[in-house]
Design an enzyme around this catalytic site. Sequence first.
Site, PDB file in Angstrom:
ATOM      1  N   LYS A  40       3.763  -5.623  -1.339  1.00  0.00           N
ATOM      2  CA  LYS A  40       4.864  -4.823  -1.878  1.00  0.00           C
ATOM      3  C   LYS A  40       6.221  -5.356  -1.436  1.00  0.00           C
ATOM      4  O   LYS A  40       7.186  -5.308  -2.185  1.00  0.00           O
ATOM      5  CB  LYS A  40       4.718  -3.374  -1.394  1.00  0.00           C
ATOM      6  N   ARG A  67      -8.904  -7.239   1.326  1.00  0.00           N
ATOM      7  CA  ARG A  67      -7.905  -6.948   0.300  1.00  0.00           C
ATOM      8  C   ARG A  67      -7.991  -7.977  -0.820  1.00  0.00           C
ATOM      9  O   ARG A  67      -8.478  -9.088  -0.649  1.00  0.00           O
ATOM     10  CB  ARG A  67      -6.499  -6.820   0.866  1.00  0.00           C
ATOM     11  N   GLU A  87       1.560   4.266   0.795  1.00  0.00           N
ATOM     12  CA  GLU A  87       2.880   4.556   1.347  1.00  0.00           C
ATOM     13  C   GLU A  87       3.870   4.464   0.186  1.00  0.00           C
ATOM     14  O   GLU A  87       3.876   3.453  -0.531  1.00  0.00           O
ATOM     15  CB  GLU A  87       3.233   3.524   2.431  1.00  0.00           C
TER      16      GLU A  87
HETATM   17  P1  ATP Z   1       1.236  -3.989   0.861  1.00  0.00           P
HETATM   18  O1  ATP Z   1       0.891  -4.986   1.913  1.00  0.00           O
HETATM   19  O2  ATP Z   1       1.123  -4.514  -0.530  1.00  0.00           O
HETATM   20  O3  ATP Z   1       2.507  -3.271   1.105  1.00  0.00           O
HETATM   21  P2  ATP Z   1      -0.143  -1.777   1.960  1.00  0.00           P
HETATM   22  O4  ATP Z   1      -1.514  -1.858   2.484  1.00  0.00           O
HETATM   23  O5  ATP Z   1       0.954  -1.681   2.943  1.00  0.00           O
HETATM   24  O6  ATP Z   1       0.064  -2.947   0.931  1.00  0.00           O
HETATM   25  P3  ATP Z   1      -0.327   0.930   1.162  1.00  0.00           P
HETATM   26  O7  ATP Z   1       0.543   1.718   0.290  1.00  0.00           O
HETATM   27  O8  ATP Z   1      -0.326   1.246   2.609  1.00  0.00           O
HETATM   28  O9  ATP Z   1       0.031  -0.587   0.950  1.00  0.00           O
HETATM   29  O10 ATP Z   1      -1.805   0.896   0.598  1.00  0.00           O
HETATM   30  C1  ATP Z   1      -2.525   2.008   0.163  1.00  0.00           C
HETATM   31  C2  ATP Z   1      -3.985   1.678   0.157  1.00  0.00           C
HETATM   32  O11 ATP Z   1      -4.230   0.575  -0.706  1.00  0.00           O
HETATM   33  C3  ATP Z   1      -4.446   1.270   1.536  1.00  0.00           C
HETATM   34  O12 ATP Z   1      -5.651   1.934   1.809  1.00  0.00           O
HETATM   35  C4  ATP Z   1      -4.634  -0.210   1.439  1.00  0.00           C
HETATM   36  O13 ATP Z   1      -5.658  -0.625   2.251  1.00  0.00           O
HETATM   37  C5  ATP Z   1      -4.938  -0.427  -0.032  1.00  0.00           C
HETATM   38  N1  ATP Z   1      -4.470  -1.750  -0.469  1.00  0.00           N
HETATM   39  C6  ATP Z   1      -3.219  -2.229  -0.421  1.00  0.00           C
HETATM   40  N2  ATP Z   1      -3.163  -3.499  -0.856  1.00  0.00           N
HETATM   41  C7  ATP Z   1      -4.424  -3.834  -1.212  1.00  0.00           C
HETATM   42  C8  ATP Z   1      -5.038  -5.012  -1.733  1.00  0.00           C
HETATM   43  N3  ATP Z   1      -4.335  -6.113  -1.999  1.00  0.00           N
HETATM   44  N4  ATP Z   1      -6.368  -4.981  -1.975  1.00  0.00           N
HETATM   45  C9  ATP Z   1      -7.081  -3.878  -1.724  1.00  0.00           C
HETATM   46  N5  ATP Z   1      -6.571  -2.744  -1.237  1.00  0.00           N
HETATM   47  C10 ATP Z   1      -5.265  -2.706  -0.970  1.00  0.00           C
HETATM   48 MG    MG Z   2       1.089  -0.038   4.339  1.00  0.00          MG
END
Ligand code: ATP
Ligand code: MG
Length: 556
Positions: free
Chosen positions: A275, A265, A38
Amino acid sequence: MEEKKENALSNTGNFIHSYVQEDLEGKLNKIHTRFPPEPNGYLHIGHAKSICLNFGMAKLYGGKCNLRFDDTNPTKEDTEYVESIKEDVKWLGFDWEDRLYFASSYFEKYYEVAVKLIKEGKAFVCDLSAEEMREYRGTLNTPGKESPYRNRNIEENLDLFERMRKGEFPDGAKTLRAKIDMSSPNINMRDPVLYRIAHATHHTTGDAWCIYPMYDFAHPLEDAIEGITHSICTMEFEDHRPLYDWVVKEAGYTKNPPRQIEFARLGLTNTVMSKRKLRALVEEGLVDGWDDPRMPTISGLRRRGFTPESIRDFCERIGVSKANSVVDSGLLEYCIRDDLKAKAKVVMAVLHPLKLVITNYPEGQIELMDIENNPENEQLGTRQVPFTKNLYIEQEDFMEEPVKKFFRLAPGKEVRLKGAYFVTCTDVIKDKNGNITEVHCTYDPETKSGSGFTGRKVKGTLHWVSADHCVKATARLYDYMMLDNPESENGEMIMNENSLEVIENCYIEPAIEEAKPGDKYQFMRNGYFCVDTKDTTKEHFVFNRIVSLKSSFKLK
Ligand code: ATP
Ligand code: MG
């Protein structure tokens, strides 16, 4: 059963590989994955884990991987993030070729699916407020209650949904909900919201829409539209999988539907990963932007001096499983040391200078000492380092009253100057406050490095620079950003106030003059350093310490 299989495969790959192999032996000819960030922040090392997994898997099995921006939420997204994400994925070494997609380009398609669901009596427009909806939803132990609007007829639903799209209702006045099962043990299946009203400008579609699909509705459709075979996501979506499958099926994607697979994760010790929290640090000015070298962002790690190779190696080593864990930051440091060990030139830099004068060395004489560029890699050759009467050594390499086992310089003691001569300390000069300003030594011309001298041995070898030739630079030393482990349970977000130490005047041997922003060196005995890409100017170098040479971290 599933547990067992995962464990059995942990040595030959991970459980996701076994799923994929199983599918390739069965109904699938090829796999297609995606990395779906995102654009509401910069990528971090956790995303790198997902990138390596998705792109790596596609590469390994001769499939494809899309880069797809999951941009269905207008409020927090921005094109600045889109650009940074593209740069980071490329820098990590992955290629989406011509498959760069935006979830927002499917808005019309989601709408069509929503209308289809309404027509089939599988979705309805609901007037409950967010708070009422919470009350109706029930809990883990009690079933939910059906919305009083659940039995609206199809015509009315179609009319209201169209008017939602036209902007006739304010934010929050209505939602479109799936009609599934309010008594399902899985709360995600209790008539989840598919669309909400948000009069907000979107970074790609502008004001074209005032209703936006929810993640749980849009994401499975995005995957299905793009022909994704394996939709790899993090564990928190495990309970959403039945809804994912429901949306895909009800939308009519029944041939080879995407398969959602969850993995744990990544969390790292002494840093934050979400983020939202990283954005807060940036917005509160607690760090120097998203690419502050202390940040676990890809751009921060790049600026600090980490290489794509070291990050990919790290992602390989941590593996993929379903058990959430917080990985020791020491492992990431291990990976960059391991990568730079034979790659980086080793030069001499004095971080805290102390003047050393060789009283019996001729004034004005310069000897060029041949010193190997990397003892671990002969191919990097040698360089010439000027040696003169006036040198600088490290303050901590001298003790007027040496403690036990101090094998460096002290009055009357002899040490080797790296690649040059043995010197013996004869005198200590102090200012009127009693601070040591210079140490005086004599050198023994017989002991020149490379001359084959074997007369006697010394225990200490010190690095040094010529006072007449050295380059002045700024060095920044970093420590962990957080004191606690905010990613672990009950962990707190406490900023380490000593996470940055700036040394304004460090002295480096002249070979460094050829360095360009982003270049990496080992400063002998002081660690690996990278020329800062933001603050270095033509006149003045700024070096970021990537990592020190030693660590208490042990590979398991
Ligand atoms: P955050 O909680 O940091 O905002 P998010 O999952 O909302 O992370 P996205 O931009 O939606 O962030 O993530 C893109 C991809 O990266 C998704 O498929 C997510 O599962 C993966 N991802 C995000 N954070 C992690 C992490 N800490 N470890 C492994 N994969 C991750
Ligand atoms: Mg997300």
